[in-house]
Structures are given as C-alpha cells and as structure tokens.
Enzyme design. Sequence first.
Site, short mmCIF file in Angstrom:
data_model
loop_
_atom_site.label_atom_id
_atom_site.label_comp_id
_atom_site.label_asym_id
_atom_site.label_seq_id
_atom_site.Cartn_x
_atom_site.Cartn_y
_atom_site.Cartn_z
N TYR A 258 0.63 -1.32 -0.14
CA TYR A 258 -0.09 0.14 0.14
C TYR A 258 0.94 1.22 0.05
O TYR A 258 0.21 2.35 -0.37
CB TYR A 258 -0.94 0.04 1.34
CG TYR A 258 -1.91 -1.12 1.39
CD1 TYR A 258 -2.02 -1.95 0.58
CD2 TYR A 258 -2.53 -1.23 2.51
CE1 TYR A 258 -3.05 -2.99 0.57
CE2 TYR A 258 -3.31 -2.37 2.73
CZ TYR A 258 -3.52 -3.44 1.54
OH TYR A 258 -4.55 -4.21 1.83
N HIS B 172 0.73 -11.52 2.30
CA HIS B 172 -0.49 -11.00 1.53
C HIS B 172 -1.09 -12.04 0.64
O HIS B 172 -2.51 -11.68 0.69
CB HIS B 172 0.10 -9.57 0.64
CG HIS B 172 -1.06 -8.77 0.51
ND1 HIS B 172 -0.70 -7.27 0.61
CD2 HIS B 172 -2.21 -8.73 0.26
CE1 HIS B 172 -1.58 -6.61 0.30
NE2 HIS B 172 -2.51 -7.49 -0.12
N1 LIG Z 1 -5.46 -8.82 1.89
C1 LIG Z 1 -5.88 -8.19 0.89
O1 LIG Z 1 -5.90 -8.72 -0.28
C2 LIG Z 1 -6.71 -7.11 0.95
C3 LIG Z 1 -6.99 -6.47 2.07
N2 LIG Z 1 -7.71 -5.21 2.30
C4 LIG Z 1 -7.87 -4.51 3.37
O2 LIG Z 1 -9.28 -4.15 3.86
C5 LIG Z 1 -9.56 -3.07 3.76
C6 LIG Z 1 -11.12 -2.65 3.47
O3 LIG Z 1 -11.41 -3.07 2.10
P1 LIG Z 1 -11.54 -2.37 0.91
O4 LIG Z 1 -11.05 -3.22 -0.36
O5 LIG Z 1 -10.89 -1.08 1.08
O6 LIG Z 1 -12.95 -2.24 0.63
P2 LIG Z 1 -14.44 -1.53 1.43
O7 LIG Z 1 -15.25 -2.67 1.51
O8 LIG Z 1 -13.97 -1.12 2.90
O9 LIG Z 1 -14.82 -0.31 0.81
C7 LIG Z 1 -13.90 0.93 0.32
C8 LIG Z 1 -14.93 1.63 -0.40
O10 LIG Z 1 -16.09 1.95 0.22
C9 LIG Z 1 -16.09 3.46 0.00
N3 LIG Z 1 -16.82 3.85 1.68
C10 LIG Z 1 -16.25 3.51 2.62
N4 LIG Z 1 -17.49 4.15 3.68
C11 LIG Z 1 -18.22 4.37 3.01
C12 LIG Z 1 -19.57 4.93 3.27
N5 LIG Z 1 -19.79 5.03 4.79
N6 LIG Z 1 -20.47 5.09 2.33
C13 LIG Z 1 -20.37 5.05 1.37
N7 LIG Z 1 -19.02 4.56 0.78
C14 LIG Z 1 -18.21 4.29 1.60
C15 LIG Z 1 -14.76 3.93 0.21
O11 LIG Z 1 -14.95 5.25 -0.51
P3 LIG Z 1 -14.10 6.41 0.13
O12 LIG Z 1 -12.87 6.13 0.56
O13 LIG Z 1 -14.26 7.61 -1.05
O14 LIG Z 1 -14.93 6.93 1.14
C16 LIG Z 1 -14.13 2.92 -0.78
O15 LIG Z 1 -14.74 3.32 -2.34
C17 LIG Z 1 -8.54 -2.30 3.19
O16 LIG Z 1 -8.31 -0.84 2.81
C18 LIG Z 1 -7.29 -3.13 3.45
O17 LIG Z 1 -6.79 -2.82 4.51
C19 LIG Z 1 -8.53 -4.94 1.07
C20 LIG Z 1 -8.54 -5.52 -0.19
C21 LIG Z 1 -7.59 -6.85 -0.47
O1 LIG Z 2 -5.09 -4.84 -0.46
C1 LIG Z 2 -5.20 -5.40 -1.50
N1 LIG Z 2 -6.33 -4.86 -2.18
C2 LIG Z 2 -6.58 -5.17 -3.46
C3 LIG Z 2 -7.68 -5.00 -4.25
C4 LIG Z 2 -7.45 -5.33 -5.58
C5 LIG Z 2 -6.60 -6.17 -5.89
C6 LIG Z 2 -5.35 -6.38 -4.80
C7 LIG Z 2 -5.50 -5.89 -3.79
C8 LIG Z 2 -4.60 -6.02 -2.64
O2 LIG Z 2 -3.84 -6.66 -2.30
#
Ligand SMILES: NC(=O)C1=CN([C@@H]2O[C@H](COP(=O)(O)OP(=O)(O)OC[C@H]3O[C@@H](n4cnc5c(N)ncnc54)[C@H](OP(=O)(O)O)[C@@H]3O)[C@@H](O)[C@H]2O)C=CC1
Ligand SMILES: O=C1Nc2ccccc2C1=O
Length: 307
Positions: free
Chosen positions: A61, A126
């Site tokens: 990240y 990861h």
């Molecule tokens: N290990 C892995 O491979 C992965 C790990 N992760 C982890 O999990 C965390 C959370 O998952 P993530 O993929 O970010 O997705 P989320 O499901 O948390 O969604 C994030 C999205 O939702 C929007 N959002 C957040 N809060 C609201 C709200 N109250 N109302 C409307 N829209 C909202 C955000 O927009 P905005 O920012 O504009 O508010 C963003 O576009 C990541 O940040 C990361 O730390 C995520 C993906 C993969």
């Molecule tokens: O953390 C992650 N968030 C993601 C979303 C899409 C593809 C890969 C990843 C990650 O590794």
Amino acid sequence: MTSIPTTSILVNRASKYKLNNDKLIPVIGYGLYLVPKGDAARLTYEALKAGYRHVDTAEYYNNAVEAAQGVASFLNDHPEVERGDIWFTTKLTNEQQGYEATVAALEKIGKELKPYIKYVDLVLLHSPLTSKEKRLGSWKALQEHTVDNDALWVKSIGVSNFGVDHLKELFEAEHFYIKPVLNQLELHPWLPRVELRQFLVKHDILPEAYSPLTQGYKLDDPELVSLAEKYKVNKVEILLRWAFLQGFIVLVKSNKPERIAQNIDVLPVDTYGKIDLELEILDALDKPESNEVLTWGNVDPTLFKDT
Ligand SMILES: NC(=O)C1=CN([C@@H]2O[C@H](COP(=O)(O)OP(=O)(O)OC[C@H]3O[C@@H](n4cnc5c(N)ncnc54)[C@H](OP(=O)(O)O)[C@@H]3O)[C@@H](O)[C@H]2O)C=CC1
Ligand SMILES: O=C1Nc2ccccc2C1=O
C-alpha cells in the site's frame, strides 16, 4: 449456511476476539488500501480519534510508515491510550516471499516502523500467489521472528487470501510449528466462502473480512437498496452488521473522516450493546452458493495453484 442465522451479537466498538495464541484483536480495523501516502498519517489519526483501535496496512500500500506515524502522533496527544491498546497489521508483498527475502523484509519493516510503534502486532503473507517453496520459506522466517526474546517485535503471524490447500501445505511443512492466527479474506454476502470458513473454524484460525462494503461495487444492488428502504437502515450499515453477525474481524476503508466515523458508529459504544438484523434481511443476504470475487482482478486468490 447450514446453521440457523444469528440475528444479534453482543459486540461493541471496544470488543476484541481471542486469537489462537491468546492475543486479543479489536473487532473493527481501519484499512489503508488506496489511502494516499500523503493522507495516511492524518486519516489513521482520524480513525483512532473516531474510536478504531486497529489499523491494517501493507508493504504493497506504500503507506505503512505514514500509518505508523499517525498512530505515534495519536498516542502522543492521548496519554490515556497506550501502545498496547492499538493493533497494527502489515503484510509482506509476493516479492518479499522466500526465506531470505522475508528475513530482509522484516529487517526493513522493523527499521521503518519501530521508531514510531515499537513493534508490529501482526505480519501477514499478503497472498499465496508465489510458490510452495516461497510460501514455506517465508513462514519459516516469520516463525523465527516471533520467538519470544528481547528482539521480539512481531507479535503474531498470519496469512491472507490463503485457500484450504495453501493452509494444508503449511500444516504439513517439516518446520511448521506456529499456526496462522487469522486468514484475511474478501468476505461479503456475495462471497461468503462457506467451506473455507468451516476449515478455519476447525483449525482455530479467525476469518478477517476485507472489502466488507464490496469496495462500493454492490452498493446499488437492487435487493440491498430495497431492503435498506423497507427497513430504513443505511446500506453500508446493513453490510457491516452482516459482517459482524458472521463473527468476522472487519476491516473497512474510507478516505473521508465523516465516513470513517460513520462506519465505526455501526458498533454500539455501550459495553452491553448489541447489533442485529431483521431475519428477512439476513435471509435475503444468505447466499451460500454465491462466489463473486470483486477484488484481485475477479480471480479468486484462494484457489491459486502453482504452475
Ligand atoms: N489482503 C488483501 O488482499 C486485501 C486487504 N484489504 C484490506 O481491507 C480494507 C477494506 O477493504 P477495501 O477493499 O478497502 O474495501 P471496503 O469494502 O472497505 O470499501 C471501501 C470503499 O467504500 C467506500 N466507502 C467507505 N465507507 C463508506 C460509506 N460509509 N458510505 C459509502 N461508501 C463508503 C470507500 O470510498 P471513500 O474512500 O471515498 O470513502 C471505498 O471506495 C482495505 O483498506 C485493506 O486494508 C482490502 C483488499 C484486499
Ligand atoms: O490489499 C489489496 N487490495 C486489493 C484490491 C484488488 C487487488 C489486490 C488487492 C490487494 O492486495
């Protein structure tokens, strides 16, 4: 699911779950995927101010140092909160897998983060998208870095995006002696991963949900929209409540302080507070066969096979 859906759970914003190494992890975490480097310290601070006590970042990240700086400045401004009250997770990239690469990565991460947060609560692999040799080499190095001595600075180790076959491979490794404490996975009603979760329960590994809001992709889903209208509950709140009702540790991300606060507000402040969902909503969201991977280029990383 085969079991009767739970309609309420006693959980509040200070709740923690016990891991298989007896450490306690806060149930909600602020995720930093796609949080710009320049905003990460400020937004981590905002998240802690809003009540989060768990931060999830990754080498990938490019904001882990800034997230750690956010933790340090929050602790500096809030002497009533201790370092031990906050949980900090980071993850190794695929390039940092393999024994030597992981040793080097841990050294680098230690140098970068220790000045701000003294230790890391959890280091994850990861993804399994490398090779058996690299996954097992990394695990050997991770185990060695959690040895309880003065140099201890990684408290727990775990995995992300691992499927049943990746976990079995780990359990069968010659040098295996520390179980992953959790498996961080894409989990939401369109991807409930029933079988994988059953395997995790059997092995005392907690499921940690990422993308509980589906990264926004399903927020206009007609069924979700109509349930939200019928029961006058916000769509985001329905998805977060669903995730807590499954017993997940839940990671949620926003770049906006008002949404960061809105998301944790789903959890009651009251020690005896609970969250619940109408049975009709739970039934509608209960899609055990659904298998929609919305992240990782829509290719399920838990099913990765070595070439
Ligand atoms: N290990 C892995 O491979 C992965 C790990 N992760 C982890 O999990 C965390 C959370 O998952 P993530 O993929 O970010 O997705 P989320 O499901 O948390 O969604 C994030 C999205 O939702 C929007 N959002 C957040 N809060 C609201 C709200 N109250 N109302 C409307 N829209 C909202 C955000 O927009 P905005 O920012 O504009 O508010 C963003 O576009 C990541 O940040 C990361 O730390 C995520 C993906 C993969
Ligand atoms: O953390 C992650 N968030 C993601 C979303 C899409 C593809 C890969 C990843 C990650 O590794």
